[in-house]
Design a protein around this motif. Structure first.
Motif, PDB file in Angstrom:
ATOM      1  N   ASN A  42       7.918  -2.708  -1.583  1.00  0.00           N
ATOM      2  CA  ASN A  42       6.947  -1.706  -0.955  1.00  0.00           C
ATOM      3  C   ASN A  42       7.635  -0.433  -0.635  1.00  0.00           C
ATOM      4  OD1 ASN A  42       8.320  -2.707   1.453  1.00  0.00           O
ATOM      5  ND2 ASN A  42       6.303  -3.420   2.438  1.00  0.00           N
ATOM      6  N   LEU A  43       8.942  -0.522  -0.764  1.00  0.00           N
ATOM      7  CA  LEU A  43       9.731   0.924  -0.443  1.00  0.00           C
ATOM      8  C   LEU A  43       9.099   2.227  -1.355  1.00  0.00           C
ATOM      9  CD1 LEU A  43      12.115   2.127   1.018  1.00  0.00           C
ATOM     10  CD2 LEU A  43      13.475   1.868  -1.263  1.00  0.00           C
ATOM     11  N   ASN A  44       8.966   2.055  -2.508  1.00  0.00           N
ATOM     12  CA  ASN A  44       8.032   3.131  -3.230  1.00  0.00           C
ATOM     13  C   ASN A  44       6.694   2.971  -3.221  1.00  0.00           C
ATOM     14  OD1 ASN A  44      10.842   4.081  -3.753  1.00  0.00           O
ATOM     15  ND2 ASN A  44      11.118   2.422  -5.317  1.00  0.00           N
ATOM     16  N   LYS A  45       6.145   2.244  -2.340  1.00  0.00           N
ATOM     17  CA  LYS A  45       4.666   2.083  -2.400  1.00  0.00           C
ATOM     18  C   LYS A  45       4.216   2.592  -1.081  1.00  0.00           C
ATOM     19  CE  LYS A  45       4.479  -1.372  -6.153  1.00  0.00           C
ATOM     20  NZ  LYS A  45       4.051  -2.876  -6.216  1.00  0.00           N
ATOM     21  N   LEU A  46       4.909   3.255  -0.210  1.00  0.00           N
ATOM     22  CA  LEU A  46       4.709   3.352   1.086  1.00  0.00           C
ATOM     23  C   LEU A  46       3.486   4.385   1.172  1.00  0.00           C
ATOM     24  CD1 LEU A  46       8.184   4.024   2.666  1.00  0.00           C
ATOM     25  CD2 LEU A  46       6.677   2.045   2.833  1.00  0.00           C
ATOM     26  N   PRO A  47       2.986   5.164   0.502  1.00  0.00           N
ATOM     27  CA  PRO A  47       1.724   5.903   0.425  1.00  0.00           C
ATOM     28  C   PRO A  47       0.608   4.770   0.573  1.00  0.00           C
ATOM     29  CG  PRO A  47       3.015   7.253  -1.039  1.00  0.00           C
ATOM     30  CD  PRO A  47       3.745   5.927  -0.605  1.00  0.00           C
ATOM     31  N   GLU A  48       0.454   3.856  -0.373  1.00  0.00           N
ATOM     32  CA  GLU A  48      -0.255   2.705  -0.495  1.00  0.00           C
ATOM     33  C   GLU A  48      -0.574   2.012   0.960  1.00  0.00           C
ATOM     34  OE1 GLU A  48      -1.113  -0.993  -3.318  1.00  0.00           O
ATOM     35  OE2 GLU A  48       0.192   0.489  -3.986  1.00  0.00           O
ATOM     36  N   VAL A  49       0.786   1.577   1.340  1.00  0.00           N
ATOM     37  CA  VAL A  49       0.822   0.996   2.597  1.00  0.00           C
ATOM     38  C   VAL A  49       0.377   1.678   3.748  1.00  0.00           C
ATOM     39  CG1 VAL A  49       2.413   0.116   4.312  1.00  0.00           C
ATOM     40  CG2 VAL A  49       2.942  -0.316   1.947  1.00  0.00           C
ATOM     41  N   ILE A  50       0.431   2.980   3.722  1.00  0.00           N
ATOM     42  CA  ILE A  50      -0.002   3.889   4.966  1.00  0.00           C
ATOM     43  C   ILE A  50      -1.461   3.781   4.670  1.00  0.00           C
ATOM     44  CG2 ILE A  50      -0.236   6.166   5.928  1.00  0.00           C
ATOM     45  CD1 ILE A  50       2.402   4.877   6.065  1.00  0.00           C
ATOM     46  N   ASP A  51      -2.143   3.956   3.672  1.00  0.00           N
ATOM     47  CA  ASP A  51      -3.630   4.193   3.396  1.00  0.00           C
ATOM     48  C   ASP A  51      -4.000   2.700   3.651  1.00  0.00           C
ATOM     49  OD1 ASP A  51      -3.256   6.636   2.294  1.00  0.00           O
ATOM     50  OD2 ASP A  51      -3.285   5.977   0.432  1.00  0.00           O
ATOM     51  N   HIS A  52      -3.423   1.801   3.384  1.00  0.00           N
ATOM     52  CA  HIS A  52      -4.037   0.418   3.804  1.00  0.00           C
ATOM     53  C   HIS A  52      -4.060   0.076   5.454  1.00  0.00           C
ATOM     54  CE1 HIS A  52      -5.504  -3.373   2.771  1.00  0.00           C
ATOM     55  NE2 HIS A  52      -4.738  -4.261   3.399  1.00  0.00           N
ATOM     56  N   TYR A  53      -3.109   0.824   6.105  1.00  0.00           N
ATOM     57  CA  TYR A  53      -3.012   0.852   7.648  1.00  0.00           C
ATOM     58  C   TYR A  53      -4.185   1.562   8.167  1.00  0.00           C
ATOM     59  CZ  TYR A  53       1.333  -1.590   9.209  1.00  0.00           C
ATOM     60  OH  TYR A  53       2.289  -2.559   9.035  1.00  0.00           O
ATOM     61  N   ALA A  71      13.505  -0.359   8.367  1.00  0.00           N
ATOM     62  CA  ALA A  71      14.545  -0.997   7.384  1.00  0.00           C
ATOM     63  C   ALA A  71      14.563  -2.514   7.489  1.00  0.00           C
ATOM     64  CB  ALA A  71      15.655  -0.111   7.360  1.00  0.00           C
ATOM     65  N   LEU A  72      14.956  -3.135   6.404  1.00  0.00           N
ATOM     66  CA  LEU A  72      15.299  -4.669   6.364  1.00  0.00           C
ATOM     67  C   LEU A  72      16.646  -4.696   7.141  1.00  0.00           C
ATOM     68  CD1 LEU A  72      14.118  -7.084   4.928  1.00  0.00           C
ATOM     69  CD2 LEU A  72      15.604  -7.015   3.270  1.00  0.00           C
ATOM     70  N   ASN A  73      16.527  -5.865   8.000  1.00  0.00           N
ATOM     71  CA  ASN A  73      17.900  -5.964   8.737  1.00  0.00           C
ATOM     72  C   ASN A  73      18.478  -7.320   8.008  1.00  0.00           C
ATOM     73  OD1 ASN A  73      17.832  -4.394  10.860  1.00  0.00           O
ATOM     74  ND2 ASN A  73      16.280  -5.487  12.058  1.00  0.00           N
ATOM     75  N   PRO A  74      19.820  -7.350   8.083  1.00  0.00           N
ATOM     76  CA  PRO A  74      20.673  -8.378   7.474  1.00  0.00           C
ATOM     77  C   PRO A  74      20.774  -9.855   8.413  1.00  0.00           C
ATOM     78  CG  PRO A  74      22.111  -6.848   8.410  1.00  0.00           C
ATOM     79  CD  PRO A  74      20.877  -6.383   8.663  1.00  0.00           C
ATOM     80  N   TYR A 129      18.118  -2.702  -0.391  1.00  0.00           N
ATOM     81  CA  TYR A 129      18.305  -1.302  -0.714  1.00  0.00           C
ATOM     82  C   TYR A 129      19.383  -0.676   0.001  1.00  0.00           C
ATOM     83  CZ  TYR A 129      14.754  -1.152   2.816  1.00  0.00           C
ATOM     84  OH  TYR A 129      14.147  -1.825   3.815  1.00  0.00           O
ATOM     85  N   SER A 130      20.006   0.480  -0.371  1.00  0.00           N
ATOM     86  CA  SER A 130      20.943   1.201   0.447  1.00  0.00           C
ATOM     87  C   SER A 130      20.072   2.315   1.474  1.00  0.00           C
ATOM     88  CB  SER A 130      21.631   2.116  -0.502  1.00  0.00           C
ATOM     89  OG  SER A 130      20.794   3.220  -1.058  1.00  0.00           O
ATOM     90  N   MET A 131      20.767   2.623   2.441  1.00  0.00           N
ATOM     91  CA  MET A 131      20.220   3.347   3.288  1.00  0.00           C
ATOM     92  C   MET A 131      19.677   4.828   2.751  1.00  0.00           C
ATOM     93  SD  MET A 131      19.309   2.008   6.200  1.00  0.00           S
ATOM     94  CE  MET A 131      18.881   0.644   5.270  1.00  0.00           C
ATOM     95  N   GLU A 132      20.550   5.310   1.601  1.00  0.00           N
ATOM     96  CA  GLU A 132      20.491   6.472   1.111  1.00  0.00           C
ATOM     97  C   GLU A 132      18.803   6.420   0.259  1.00  0.00           C
ATOM     98  OE1 GLU A 132      24.638   6.418   1.714  1.00  0.00           O
ATOM     99  OE2 GLU A 132      23.013   5.016   1.170  1.00  0.00           O
TER     100      GLU A 132
END
Length: 495
Positions: A257-268, A280-283, A296-299
């Protein structure tokens, strides 16, 4: 200008960083900041800045220089710094209780590596729970927030009920400001639970990663049914029983969902939530095992964060109030001198000082991440046991002292000279996970990369000073409607 004509002022401590566009950001130890040109910066350092330059008085007012009132300037910086460190005055206020390690879900990014449903030994017993609550009330904090975690805490509902009732009984005499939170996937919610939650004013925190394909893709139930469908049904039941604003949701960002965040926001927004925490994901746990597929990287994370922040700002401008909570925390630290209470953004670390977690078996850890680490067999951060150790042994023991000593950002290598030091924090557990050292290698850590990149971007926006952006920011900080902020701004401009 020769040496005889140099201005007579003292330069007070500050860190600095050059931002894109050649302007420099200066920040002093109390968090006051200012943007200056290269010429003004050089003049300041060379004592060539004169009162005829308007920036002279701005630097003086924000305590970057002092002329005739050096002692007063120092005291003002010290007062603001004390306000930022106010979280140290009352010690632990957030107390997380893992009432069970069992879960009816098996999420591929589960930080806690949850136990199977049949493992009844992974439930907290009443003897452990009672002693845990007694220890919580030993804290000197005037605010006590008890947060129930798991696994799925509703699997051990009787213990939650007993803890709430016992805590409220003790508080008749202790008279603390007391709150309860249940972190749940909602799928096991019953009418009896809803009635109890309403009666005792318990807050609910749940998990939502996006629309059904995203949610069910990573958050799978052990019994094979759609967790999303059960979540939607019970979220509505919760709101029907308690109110439309009952329940907040926590997002976990994976590669999916990293590149689908607008879709996620709209669903919220569609589901009636008024904010989101871009986490961000924790290890830890399963997430560490599956990092190649999920990570994914922090960048990459910040590259996705920047446009989604703009997307959120535009939503607010369009009349849809919706906040990003992590940005709000950082903005509060930038624009105010008050402590936010967020454990990850404190120095010394909020681990054990502001929050602590009690595992189902009675073991005590300074953070949820430390407890997750113990699941893998590494109990480096075990503070003690509720049935075996006193409050003083647990909270004033060698581990807590070591965490405090080694988590003061003001003296850590790589942090002592960082311009963002006043707004950032320390995560000793994550440092240990990544480097096997509590101090860690700060500039190379994901924690440092993320906060540095985000803070740099926020200061760029602040320097640009777009009225719409700043009004949205202030509406988030003050939790007031955007129209009220705009009205106040227009009044100030007219005056």
């Amino acid at each position: 200008m020769n040496d005889m004509m140099k201005s007579e002022y003292s330069i007070l401590p500050f860190n600095f960083r050059r931002l894109p566009g050649q302007r420099l950001l200066l920040v002093n130890p109390s968090g006051e900041f200012i943007f200056v040109s290269s010429d003004n910066f050089n003049d300041l350092l060379n004592h060539n800045l004169t009162p005829q330059n308007p920036v002279y008085f701005e630097l003086k007012g924000k305590h970057f220089l002092a002329d005739t009132d050096f002692d007063f300037a120092q005291e003002m910086v010290a007062t603001q710094l004390r306000s930022r460190k106010s979280f140290l005055r009352h010690f632990s206020s957030l107390h997380m209780i893992v009432v069970t390690a069992r879960c009816n879900f098996i999420c591929d990014y589960c930080h806690a590596s949850s136990a199977a449903l049949e493992q009844q030994r992974a439930d907290m017993t009443w003897s452990v729970a009672k002693k845990t609550v007694d220890l919580i009330f030993s804290s000197p904090s005037p605010i006590l927030k008890i947060e129930f975690q798991g696994g799925e805490p509703l699997l051990n509902w009787p213990i939650i009920r007993e803890i709430v009732q016992y805590g409220e009984f003790l508080n008749r005499f202790a008279k603390r400001q007391m709150e309860f939170v249940i972190c749940t996937n909602l799928t096991l919610l019953t009418d009896e639970m809803i009635s109890f939650i309403k009666e005792h004013k318990i807050m609910i925190s749940t998990s939502l990663d996006g629309p059904k394909p995203i949610q069910d893709g990573h958050r799978k139930t052990r019994e094979g049914y759609s967790g999303y469908d059960a979540f939607r049904k019970n979220l509505q039941r919760l709101r029907d029983g308690i109110g439309p604003e009952s329940g907040s949701a926590l997002l976990t960002i994976t590669r999916t969902n990293l590149n689908k965040l607008p879709e996620v926001i709209d669903h919220y927004v569609e589901l009636g939530f008024d904010g989101i925490f871009l986490r961000a994901l924790n290890p830890y746990g399963f997430a560490r095992q599956n990092i190649a597929q999920l990570g994914y990287s922090m960048e990459e994370f910040v590259a996705a964060y920047k446009p989604i922040l703009r997307y959120l700002i535009d939503l607010n401008i369009q009349g849809i109030p919706f906040a990003e909570y992590y940005t709000t925390l950082l903005l509060q630290r930038i624009f105010t001198a008050f402590s936010t209470g967020f454990v990850d953004l404190q120095s010394p670390s909020g681990a054990a000082i502001s929050g602590v977690i009690y595992d189902y078996n009675g073991e005590v850890y300074p953070t949820d991440e430390a407890r997750m680490l113990a699941r893998t067999g590494d109990k480096r951060f075990r503070m003690g046991h509720v049935l075996k150790n006193s409050y003083e042994e647990i909270f004033a023991g060698p581990l807590v002292k070591e965490l405090v000593k080694k988590s003061c950002i003001e003296v850590l290598p790589g942090c002592a000279s960082c311009v963002f030091q006043a707004y950032c924090g320390v995560d000793p557990v994550r440092n240990y996970v990544e480097t096997k050292d509590i101090v860690g290698h700060r500039p190379g850590s994901d924690f440092c990369k993320k906060n540095t990149l985000i803070l740099e971007y926020l200061f760029q926006l602040i320097d640009e000073n777009d009225p719409d952006v700043m009004d949205v920011f202030w509406s988030w900080i003050t939790r007031r409607p955007l129209e009220e902020i705009r009205h106040d701004s227009s009044d100030r401009n007219r005056s």
